[in-house]
Design an enzyme around this catalytic site. Structure first.
Site, PDB file in Angstrom:
ATOM      1  CE  LYS A  88      -3.361  -0.291   2.694  1.00  0.00           C
ATOM      2  NZ  LYS A  88      -4.634  -0.345   3.371  1.00  0.00           N
ATOM      3  NE  ARG A 116      -6.311   4.160   4.846  1.00  0.00           N
ATOM      4  CZ  ARG A 116      -7.512   3.737   4.433  1.00  0.00           C
ATOM      5  NH1 ARG A 116      -7.706   2.486   4.134  1.00  0.00           N
ATOM      6  NH2 ARG A 116      -8.498   4.591   4.306  1.00  0.00           N
ATOM      7  N   GLY A 138      -7.652  -7.445   4.685  1.00  0.00           N
ATOM      8  CA  GLY A 138      -8.506  -7.534   5.869  1.00  0.00           C
ATOM      9  C   GLY A 138      -7.902  -8.259   7.065  1.00  0.00           C
ATOM     10  NE  ARG A 169      -6.010  -4.815  -2.896  1.00  0.00           N
ATOM     11  CZ  ARG A 169      -6.521  -4.973  -1.693  1.00  0.00           C
ATOM     12  NH1 ARG A 169      -5.740  -4.920  -0.639  1.00  0.00           N
ATOM     13  NH2 ARG A 169      -7.795  -5.191  -1.510  1.00  0.00           N
ATOM     14  CG  HIS A 211      -6.514 -46.343  -7.084  1.00  0.00           C
ATOM     15  ND1 HIS A 211      -7.863 -46.210  -7.291  1.00  0.00           N
ATOM     16  CD2 HIS A 211      -6.027 -47.009  -8.151  1.00  0.00           C
ATOM     17  CE1 HIS A 211      -8.183 -46.793  -8.430  1.00  0.00           C
ATOM     18  NE2 HIS A 211      -7.091 -47.292  -8.975  1.00  0.00           N
ATOM     19  NE  ARG A 253       0.488 -44.578 -12.702  1.00  0.00           N
ATOM     20  CZ  ARG A 253       0.429 -43.249 -12.598  1.00  0.00           C
ATOM     21  NH1 ARG A 253      -0.339 -42.566 -13.405  1.00  0.00           N
ATOM     22  NH2 ARG A 253       1.140 -42.614 -11.675  1.00  0.00           N
ATOM     23  CD  GLU A 281       8.845 -46.361  -9.686  1.00  0.00           C
ATOM     24  OE1 GLU A 281       7.854 -45.675  -9.421  1.00  0.00           O
ATOM     25  OE2 GLU A 281       8.805 -47.374 -10.403  1.00  0.00           O
ATOM     26  CB  SER A 310      10.691 -41.723 -16.663  1.00  0.00           C
ATOM     27  OG  SER A 310       9.546 -40.973 -16.337  1.00  0.00           O
ATOM     28  CG  ASN A 354       3.513 -40.193  -7.878  1.00  0.00           C
ATOM     29  OD1 ASN A 354       3.596 -38.982  -7.750  1.00  0.00           O
ATOM     30  ND2 ASN A 354       2.837 -40.764  -8.859  1.00  0.00           N
ATOM     31  CG  ASP A 355       6.320 -45.719  -5.968  1.00  0.00           C
ATOM     32  OD1 ASP A 355       5.745 -45.953  -4.888  1.00  0.00           O
ATOM     33  OD2 ASP A 355       5.926 -46.153  -7.056  1.00  0.00           O
ATOM     34  CB  CYS A 414       6.169 -40.155 -15.424  1.00  0.00           C
ATOM     35  SG  CYS A 414       6.942 -41.553 -14.613  1.00  0.00           S
ATOM     36  CE1 TYR A 440       9.038 -37.679 -19.956  1.00  0.00           C
ATOM     37  CE2 TYR A 440      11.094 -37.874 -21.194  1.00  0.00           C
ATOM     38  CZ  TYR A 440      10.114 -38.445 -20.396  1.00  0.00           C
ATOM     39  OH  TYR A 440      10.198 -39.764 -20.037  1.00  0.00           O
TER      40      TYR A 440
HETATM   41  C1  PEP Z   1       5.704 -42.765  -9.485  1.00  0.00           C
HETATM   42  O1  PEP Z   1       5.963 -43.565  -8.601  1.00  0.00           O
HETATM   43  O2  PEP Z   1       6.021 -41.572  -9.427  1.00  0.00           O
HETATM   44  C2  PEP Z   1       4.942 -43.187 -10.674  1.00  0.00           C
HETATM   45  C3  PEP Z   1       4.741 -42.363 -11.674  1.00  0.00           C
HETATM   46  O3  PEP Z   1       4.435 -44.438 -10.656  1.00  0.00           O
HETATM   47  P1  PEP Z   1       3.082 -44.854  -9.891  1.00  0.00           P
HETATM   48  O4  PEP Z   1       2.418 -43.610  -9.436  1.00  0.00           O
HETATM   49  O5  PEP Z   1       2.273 -45.616 -10.876  1.00  0.00           O
HETATM   50  O6  PEP Z   1       3.611 -45.703  -8.793  1.00  0.00           O
HETATM   51 MG    MG Z   2       5.744 -45.679  -9.006  1.00  0.00          MG
END
Ligand code: PEP
Ligand code: MG
Length: 885
Positions: free
Chosen positions: A26, A95, A104, A347, A463, A569, A752, A771, A775-776, A838, A858
């Site tokens: 401000k 202010r 706020g 702003r 899942h 998958r 992974e 790749s 996640n894992d 991935c 990628y």
């Molecule tokens: C991962 O583990 O990042 C992955 C892409 O495989 P999934 O999620 O199928 O285990």
């Molecule tokens: Mg995996």
């Protein structure tokens, strides 16, 4: 002496708009407006450095006193009024203003400087005692609450402030409805009552002396940086506490001065659609706080055009000037005092995803921005709003519960509790929301037909989350106060019972769930969106692929600009009802010939799937991952399922039950899964490879260009990859040789597991690409179950023990450090090693930036996130360029 104060007004300013860290957003923009010659009431800003000192010592620096006195003198000269002068007093507002907008969350005090003497001066000079006492009663109540700590009184007023109660009593006593009908005498009586209330509740008198009032207010505003709501807001938005707030003291202008006065807020364009033209509202005879607090219903900004066309034209001109200057849509606060326009704040305006895109593209057309500037104005996270329907904020039904925002978009439907019900009801034309404690792969057919998915358990990569995101279905997971009673076909949240067939609305972008039906705003991929994406593609270096398991998903992703499939998958193809039997037969087979017989049934089905996917991605690379999950995921769980599988397979139920129990694992996520299955049962990957190779041949014959990439999951030792690669190549090459066809294909691996990163150089010897399956990798680096984290991670986040869910935003310090090792080691062994990601992070903007910086080729993400990843990649490239990288 350190400088604590920056003055602005009367066509000049000590500060600039790029000093938000020091002056708050401000203060910095008020300074900028003053320098631009925009009419702002004069004032000064006390810097955020003072906030830090106040925070530490609980007091203000001594040198500040002299600087404030001098600045007040200067304001007196600029306005022709002196602070505390009983004849013609200067009144001020005090202010808050942090470097990052926190609307706020902190406190503001208006009309400061009034006391029993100065109010008379104000009444005389304005010739309007009613106005003077209206300001006075507003000031005393604000001061009482904010500075002196008068609290709302739950016992008597249901959380209402005691001042509001006294006001309401006065209105009732005089039998009027609107406070504007109270005369000076009534307002004066209220002031007295307010002061008595302050004394009664705080045992301290209201301070009459204006300088004492000012210091009290300055300290209170600095203190408000620490109030609980500011604390919560900072945590929610990741704002650093050490930034502190600035305090701006500014000459008051009065929107409540008379019939030609008003206060208003407006956006320079429509914040919902981005359409050009002022969009806002105002209240006649009111102060700015009244508009924000919603005391009365404001009128549209057009009411200014009708009543004061010249002032309106001036406002339009100023708004255009500010927009051009800041090169962004602005959100301004203004006051008209007796026909004179004052700007109080500007702003950058908050806006919908749709408006964000339209404004950025329009501004390029208007020559205000260039294409890079437009990309910088895009918040990739908000793009989801353009691709998914959203809930009309004015139509939100009763809130029911909140879980994790697992897959964006809004959905309305009747509650069902099984995939079968979902299919049945959807077939007869009902929109359904599938509610489960958690989903399993067997629910896929229900998820496919559902409008939305709600689960009590899970997390951001469980899942339900992964599958729903892939399908573009709105999904809320980990709604932990939801108790699903599958047997009685109902769920409860506290005392609320929701039965099969009841309608609920869910918002997968926020995690909110509502009882009943909301109004949805449909997705709209405008022409401007396409234009923007064109610019984005010119700038980015990272390629963007998609995670797609079906031809339909692949086609959707391609329409969103995917440049290939980064993860297909294969196991998701196994769950169609006509296939699962063959899969179960394979798993339950006693020996290799039995497995091979079952696999022979699966092969043609997989070949057809791959062929369709190759067709959909004609000319683009397609990475197919060989079977990954533990086998027991495919097995029947309940006695009824076991009996029906036994009947289908011509076995006895106890035989099937025994086989199922022999496959049970204590910790399946770390058990017999991924390439470990193929090490035990080579025929599984051999069959899948054959299906891929034969599909590739069929595609070639049909004139489709194919670039197959075969990916081996869950590798932890170089020997696994070396052996499996050899087997894959043997089968693939044989299919090609038998057909007399030459085709390039790649064999690579998912990275992974932490060990795979650490021995990346030796794994790279056998890989054409890496790749990263983050996640894992996140699960294993953190020792944090993907499927169970939803039970306790939200508490970590709400309590501030963790800034971000590591399954959502790639944890650079931990997981990222391992990824970097994997990339470095891999490329040290093979300079041209192709590298991608991935895991679900591949569609999350900050994680995409990480991939850009680490030199990935990628990212791959679910179809609906492809545009988000494209924008994030372009922004990362622009930021890199700016840093000279
Ligand atoms: C991962 O583990 O990042 C992955 C892409 O495989 P999934 O999620 O199928 O285990
Ligand atoms: Mg995996």
């Amino acid at each position: 002496m350190p400088r604590y104060i920056y003055k602005f007004g009367a066509g000049q300013a000590d500060g600039r708009s790029d000093q938000a860290l020091l002056l708050g957003g401000k203060g910095a923009n008020l300074a900028e407006m003053a320098s631009l010659g925009v009419t702002v009431p004069p004032g000064f800003t006390i810097t955020t450095e003072v906030s830090a000192q106040f925070d530490e010592s609980g007091g203000l620096p001594e040198a500040l006193r002299g600087q404030v006195t001098a600045a007040l003198e200067w304001m007196g000269e600029a306005t022709g009024r002196r602070f505390g002068n009983a004849e013609d007093p200067l009144l001020v507002s005090v202010r808050s203003g942090a470097p990052v907008s926190m609307p706020g969350m902190m406190d503001t005090i208006l009309d400061l400087g009034l006391n029993d003497a100065t109010v008379e001066g104000l009444a005389r000079t304005t010739g309007d005692p009613r106005f003077a006492y209206d300001c006075y009663r507003r000031f005393v109540s604000m001061y009482g609450e904010i500075v002196m700590g008068v609290k709302t009184d739950d016992e008597h007023g249901g959380g209402e402030s005691p001042f509001d109660r006294l006001l309401a009593a006065k209105l009732a006593e005089l039998k009027v409805d609107d406070e504007r009908e109270l005369d000076a005498a009534a307002l004066r009586a209220l002031v007295t009552q307010f002061k008595i209330e302050i004394l009664r509740r705080t045992s301290r008198p209201f301070p009459e002396e204006p300088t004492a009032q000012l210091w009290g207010a300055i300290e209170a505003v600095f203190r408000s940086w620490e109030n609980p709501r500011a604390e919560v807001y900072r945590r929610m938005h990741g704002i650093d506490r050490s930034l502190g707030t600035a305090v701006t003291v500014q000459a008051m202008v009065f929107g409540n001065r008379g019939p030609d006065s008003c206060s208003g807020v407006c956006f320079t364009r429509n914040p919902a659609t981005g359409e050009p033209g002022l969009f806002g509202e105002l209240l006649w005879r009111a102060q700015g706080e009244d508009v924000v607090a919603g005391v009365r219903t404001p009128e549209p900004i057009e009411s200014l055009r009708n009543r004061m066309p010249q002032v309106y034209a001036e406002l339009v001109e100023l708004c255009q000037r500010l927009e051009q200057h800041f090169a962004d849509m602005q959100d301004v606060e203004f006051t008209v005092e007796e026909g004179h326009l004052w700007m109080l704040q500007t702003r950058s305006g908050k806006r919908s995803g749709k408006a964000m895109v339209r404004v950025a593209v329009d501004m390029v057309g208007e020559g205000v921005l260039d294409a890079h500037g437009a990309i910088e104005r895009i918040d990739p996270d908000k793009l989801g709003e353009v691709m998914h329907s959203t809930i009309d904020p004015d139509s939100r039904p009763q809130a029911l519960t909140k879980g994790l925002p697992a897959s964006p978009g809004a959905a309305i439907g009747r509650v069902v509790f099984s995939a079968e019900q979902a299919e049945e009801w959807a077939k007869r034309g009902d929109a359904v929301i599938l509610v489960r404690t958690e989903t399993s792969p067997e629910d896929i057919h229900g998820m496919k037909v559902a409008s939305g998915i709600l689960t009590a358990r899970g997390g951001m990569t469980s899942h339900a989350a992964v599958v729903a995101r892939g399908m573009g279905r709105p999904c809320v997971t980990a709604a932990t106060d939801l108790r699903v009673d599958h047997a009685r076909e109902r769920f409860t949240v506290g005392k609320v019972v929701v039965a099969k067939g009841d309608v609920i609305t869910l918002d997968g972008s926020t995690g909110e769930v509502f009882l009943g039906r909301a109004t949805l705003v449909p997705a709209s991929m405008s022409e401007e969106f396409q234009t923007l994406m064109g610019w984005v593609d010119e700038v980015r270096r990272l390629r963007v692929r998609t995670n797609a398991d079906t031809p339909a998903d692949a086609r959707t992703a391609r329409a969103f600009g995917a440049e290939g499939i980064g993860l297909c998958r294969t196991e998701h193809m196994f769950f169609a009802p006509e296939r699962i039997l063959a899969v179960r037969e394979m798993i339950l087979a006693a020996d290799e010939p039995g497995r091979r017989a079952a696999l022979a049934k699966i092969l043609p089905m997989q070949r057809d799937d791959f062929l369709e996917i190759f067709r959909a991605m004609d000319g683009l690379p397609v990475t197919i991952r060989l079977l990954d999950p533990p086998l027991h995921e495919f097995l029947p769980a309940t006695p009824q399922d076991i009996a029906s599988v036994a009947a289908d397979l011509g076995k006895r139920p106890d035989e099937v039950a025994a086989a199922v129990s022999s496959l049970h694992e204590q910790n399946p996520m770390l058990g017999h899964r991924g390439c470990r299955l193929a090490m035990s049962y080579p025929e599984i990957y051999e069959t899948q490879t054959r299906a891929i190779a034969e599909a590739a041949l069929l595609a070639l014959q049909a004139g489709v260009a194919v670039e197959p990439e075969i990916m081996i999951p869950f590798v932890s030792t170089p020997s696994e990859l070396s052996l499996l690669r050899e087997r894959v190549c043997r089968v693939f090459d044989k299919v090609l040789a038998d057909a007399g066809v030459e085709l390039e294909y790649l064999v690579g691996t998912m990275i992974e597991l932490p060990r795979a990163c650490l021995v990346g150089d030796r794994i790279a010897e056998h890989a054409d690409f890496f790749s990263f399956g983050t996640n894992d990798l996140t699960q294993t680096v953190w020792g944090l179950s993907r499927d169970d984290s939803g039970r306790f991670l939200p508490t970590y986040l709400d309590s501030g023990w963790l800034d971000r869910d590591p399954f959502v935003v790639l944890d650079r310090a931990g997981v990222g450090a391992l990824v970097r090792i994997g990339v470095e080691k891999g490329r040290a062994r093979k300079t041209k090693l192709k590298i991608g990601i991935c895991g679900e992070h591949g569609g999350e903007p900050s994680s995409v930036e990480f991939c850009h910086v680490e030199g990935f080729d990628y990212v791959s993400c679910s179809p609906f996130r492809v545009p988000i990843a494209r924008v994030a990649a372009a922004r990362a490239a622009l930021r890199g360029e700016a840093r000279g990288k």
